[in-house]
Write a protein that holds these residues in place. Structure first.
Motif, PDB file in Angstrom:
ATOM      1  N   LEU A  36     -42.805  13.758   2.922  1.00 52.93           N
ATOM      2  CA  LEU A  36     -42.916  13.455   4.470  1.00 52.93           C
ATOM      3  C   LEU A  36     -44.270  12.017   4.170  1.00 52.93           C
ATOM      4  CD1 LEU A  36     -43.464  15.300   7.071  1.00 52.93           C
ATOM      5  CD2 LEU A  36     -41.122  14.293   7.024  1.00 52.93           C
ATOM      6  N   VAL A  37     -45.693  12.248   3.632  1.00 51.58           N
ATOM      7  CA  VAL A  37     -46.030  11.060   2.991  1.00 51.58           C
ATOM      8  C   VAL A  37     -45.356  10.448   2.383  1.00 51.58           C
ATOM      9  CG1 VAL A  37     -48.511  10.225   1.998  1.00 51.58           C
ATOM     10  CG2 VAL A  37     -48.485  13.204   3.435  1.00 51.58           C
ATOM     11  N   TRP A  38     -44.609  10.622   0.874  1.00 51.13           N
ATOM     12  CA  TRP A  38     -44.162  10.044   0.549  1.00 51.13           C
ATOM     13  C   TRP A  38     -43.261   9.109   0.958  1.00 51.13           C
ATOM     14  CZ3 TRP A  38     -43.925   8.346  -5.042  1.00 51.13           C
ATOM     15  CH2 TRP A  38     -42.569   8.427  -5.433  1.00 51.13           C
ATOM     16  N   ASN A  39     -42.766   9.852   1.899  1.00 52.04           N
ATOM     17  CA  ASN A  39     -41.511   9.150   2.706  1.00 52.04           C
ATOM     18  C   ASN A  39     -42.014   7.793   3.661  1.00 52.04           C
ATOM     19  OD1 ASN A  39     -39.829  10.974   1.717  1.00 52.04           O
ATOM     20  ND2 ASN A  39     -39.479  12.067   3.489  1.00 52.04           N
ATOM     21  N   ALA A  56     -33.117  10.296  -3.502  1.00 51.46           N
ATOM     22  CA  ALA A  56     -32.002  10.008  -3.313  1.00 51.46           C
ATOM     23  C   ALA A  56     -31.562  10.194  -2.459  1.00 51.46           C
ATOM     24  CB  ALA A  56     -31.334  10.719  -4.763  1.00 51.46           C
ATOM     25  N   THR A  57     -31.910  10.821  -1.572  1.00 49.34           N
ATOM     26  CA  THR A  57     -31.227  10.911  -0.206  1.00 49.34           C
ATOM     27  C   THR A  57     -31.309  10.025   0.638  1.00 49.34           C
ATOM     28  OG1 THR A  57     -31.388  13.391  -0.021  1.00 49.34           O
ATOM     29  CG2 THR A  57     -31.153  12.789   2.025  1.00 49.34           C
ATOM     30  N   LEU A  58     -32.601   9.236   0.284  1.00 46.27           N
ATOM     31  CA  LEU A  58     -33.361   8.584   1.442  1.00 46.27           C
ATOM     32  C   LEU A  58     -33.080   6.872   0.510  1.00 46.27           C
ATOM     33  CD1 LEU A  58     -36.623   9.159   2.679  1.00 46.27           C
ATOM     34  CD2 LEU A  58     -34.658   9.421   4.007  1.00 46.27           C
ATOM     35  N   LEU A  59     -32.277   6.636  -0.824  1.00 52.32           N
ATOM     36  CA  LEU A  59     -31.327   5.808  -1.007  1.00 52.32           C
ATOM     37  C   LEU A  59     -30.341   5.292  -0.492  1.00 52.32           C
ATOM     38  CD1 LEU A  59     -32.953   5.982  -4.805  1.00 52.32           C
ATOM     39  CD2 LEU A  59     -33.592   4.584  -2.702  1.00 52.32           C
ATOM     40  N   VAL A  60     -29.343   6.943  -0.441  1.00 47.83           N
ATOM     41  CA  VAL A  60     -28.249   6.372   0.293  1.00 47.83           C
ATOM     42  C   VAL A  60     -28.435   6.060   1.854  1.00 47.83           C
ATOM     43  CG1 VAL A  60     -26.301   8.027   0.520  1.00 47.83           C
ATOM     44  CG2 VAL A  60     -27.730   8.731  -1.440  1.00 47.83           C
ATOM     45  N   TYR A  61     -29.071   6.463   2.783  1.00 46.77           N
ATOM     46  CA  TYR A  61     -29.517   6.368   4.081  1.00 46.77           C
ATOM     47  C   TYR A  61     -30.000   5.194   4.263  1.00 46.77           C
ATOM     48  CZ  TYR A  61     -27.891  11.205   5.914  1.00 46.77           C
ATOM     49  OH  TYR A  61     -27.607  12.271   6.445  1.00 46.77           O
ATOM     50  N   ARG A  62     -30.169   4.166   2.912  1.00 48.35           N
ATOM     51  CA  ARG A  62     -31.102   2.711   3.390  1.00 48.35           C
ATOM     52  C   ARG A  62     -29.945   2.124   3.210  1.00 48.35           C
ATOM     53  NH1 ARG A  62     -35.793   0.867  -0.521  1.00 48.35           N
ATOM     54  NH2 ARG A  62     -34.141   1.087  -1.956  1.00 48.35           N
ATOM     55  N   VAL A  63     -28.591   2.395   2.821  1.00 47.38           N
ATOM     56  CA  VAL A  63     -27.887   1.699   2.810  1.00 47.38           C
ATOM     57  C   VAL A  63     -27.296   0.829   3.954  1.00 47.38           C
ATOM     58  CG1 VAL A  63     -25.365   0.568   1.761  1.00 47.38           C
ATOM     59  CG2 VAL A  63     -27.457   2.570   0.402  1.00 47.38           C
ATOM     60  N   MET A  92     -33.005   7.057   8.622  1.00 44.95           N
ATOM     61  CA  MET A  92     -33.913   7.143   7.844  1.00 44.95           C
ATOM     62  C   MET A  92     -34.723   8.762   8.403  1.00 44.95           C
ATOM     63  SD  MET A  92     -33.133   5.255   5.427  1.00 44.95           S
ATOM     64  CE  MET A  92     -34.686   4.874   4.515  1.00 44.95           C
ATOM     65  N   ALA A  93     -34.882   8.395   9.702  1.00 43.99           N
ATOM     66  CA  ALA A  93     -35.702   9.595  10.349  1.00 43.99           C
ATOM     67  C   ALA A  93     -35.236  10.810   9.791  1.00 43.99           C
ATOM     68  CB  ALA A  93     -36.357   9.152  11.574  1.00 43.99           C
ATOM     69  N   TYR A  94     -34.250  10.713  10.228  1.00 46.50           N
ATOM     70  CA  TYR A  94     -32.882  12.062  10.637  1.00 46.50           C
ATOM     71  C   TYR A  94     -33.427  12.775   9.285  1.00 46.50           C
ATOM     72  CZ  TYR A  94     -29.468  14.943  11.148  1.00 46.50           C
ATOM     73  OH  TYR A  94     -28.384  16.217  11.397  1.00 46.50           O
ATOM     74  N   PHE A 107     -41.067   4.000   1.806  1.00 48.22           N
ATOM     75  CA  PHE A 107     -39.635   4.073   2.789  1.00 48.22           C
ATOM     76  C   PHE A 107     -40.219   3.731   3.820  1.00 48.22           C
ATOM     77  CE2 PHE A 107     -38.051   6.658  -0.930  1.00 48.22           C
ATOM     78  CZ  PHE A 107     -37.412   6.161  -1.359  1.00 48.22           C
ATOM     79  N   GLY A 108     -41.028   3.709   3.988  1.00 49.88           N
ATOM     80  CA  GLY A 108     -41.301   3.472   5.563  1.00 49.88           C
ATOM     81  C   GLY A 108     -40.564   3.913   6.448  1.00 49.88           C
TER      82      GLY A 108
END
Length: 260
Positions: A122-125, A42-49, A56-58, A129-130
């Motif tokens: 970390l592996v999932w990210n 959920a967090t990375l989906l928000v930042y990916r916008v 994204m790394a942060y 999400f690359g």
């Protein structure tokens, strides 16, 4: 066998047994890893916008540590109530081993489950999400993760003692879970928080651990942040030990240990 060796053996046995229990528990074990993946997603989906790789790394690094916080806060707040409901609290208090020496390895085992979720997240990210982590010093980054794990375990130790008198202690831990993500700077920088709540962030050891991890990743020196983090963790443990002794003495004096 010296007293120190006896205490170390007791801590290790209690930690190992509790870790086995958590790993075979459907909620504490399996969901303790799956839930952090959901939150990180959920967090990375928000930042990916925004499409900013640095952002994204942060967020990805902070989201990985959220699993440790989640694994400890909810479970530790209701730890003593669960022992009371199971009818084992009186036995633990009456045992020759100091009661507080039982709580510490339990909360440490909870944090260890969260540590597993850090690696999985970390592996999932990276795969989903690359998110690529360009880390300047992996040993210092790992040291920051371990510092976060230990200090969160000590915070859980304090939380388990403070919440012993509350019937719905689990709700206290649940109420701290999501605000902790913001206050500790897991998903947003502490500098963006209102001035009035920043002292709360500075009083939480994970805030400094996450800053140390990000400093290690960027090539900076994390030693100052690590020192503050470990000092706060030691303060949590000392305060929990003091309050624990006082609460047990009060419970024995007023015959309220088994009160539900």
């Amino acid at each position: 066998m010296t007293r120190l060796t006896t205490r170390a053996r007791q801590l290790w046995l209690c930690y190992r047994l509790q870790l086995k229990i958590l790993l075979v528990s459907p909620f504490e074990g399996f969901l303790g890893v799956v839930f952090p993946l959901m939150f990180a997603t959920a967090t990375l989906l928000v930042y990916r916008v925004e499409g900013d790789p640095r952002a994204m790394a942060y967020a990805g690094l902070g989201a990985a540590v959220m699993g440790v916080w989640t694994s400890v806060t909810v479970a530790a707040s209701s730890l003593l109530n669960r022992e009371r409901w199971a009818g084992t609290l009186e036995l633990l208090v009456a045992a020759p081993t100091p009661f507080l020496m039982v709580l510490v390895p339990i909360t440490t085992a909870m944090a260890t489950v969260g540590l597993v979720s850090v690696v999985v997240t970390l592996v999932w990210n990276r795969l989903v999400f690359g998110v690529r982590l360009d880390v300047a010093s992996w040993p210092l980054l790992v040291l920051g993760v371990l510092a976060a794990t230990v200090t969160i375990a000590m915070f859980g130790f304090l939380l388990s003692v403070v919440a012993v008198r509350y019937r719905t202690a689990w709700a206290l831990g649940a109420s701290l879970e999501y605000p902790g993500w913001l206050l500790c700077g897991f998903v947003v920088p502490v500098s963006l928080l209102p001035l009035v709540v920043r002292p709360l962030s500075w009083a939480l050891a994970p805030t400094w651990a996450v800053e140390a991890m990000r400093s290690a990743a960027s090539g900076g020196s994390p030693w100052g942040e690590l020192a503050v983090c470990l000092a706060l963790g030691a303060a949590y443990a000392a305060l929990a030990a003091y309050l624990g002794r006082r609460l047990i003495e009060s419970a024995r004096r007023h015959a309220t240990l088994a009160l539900t």
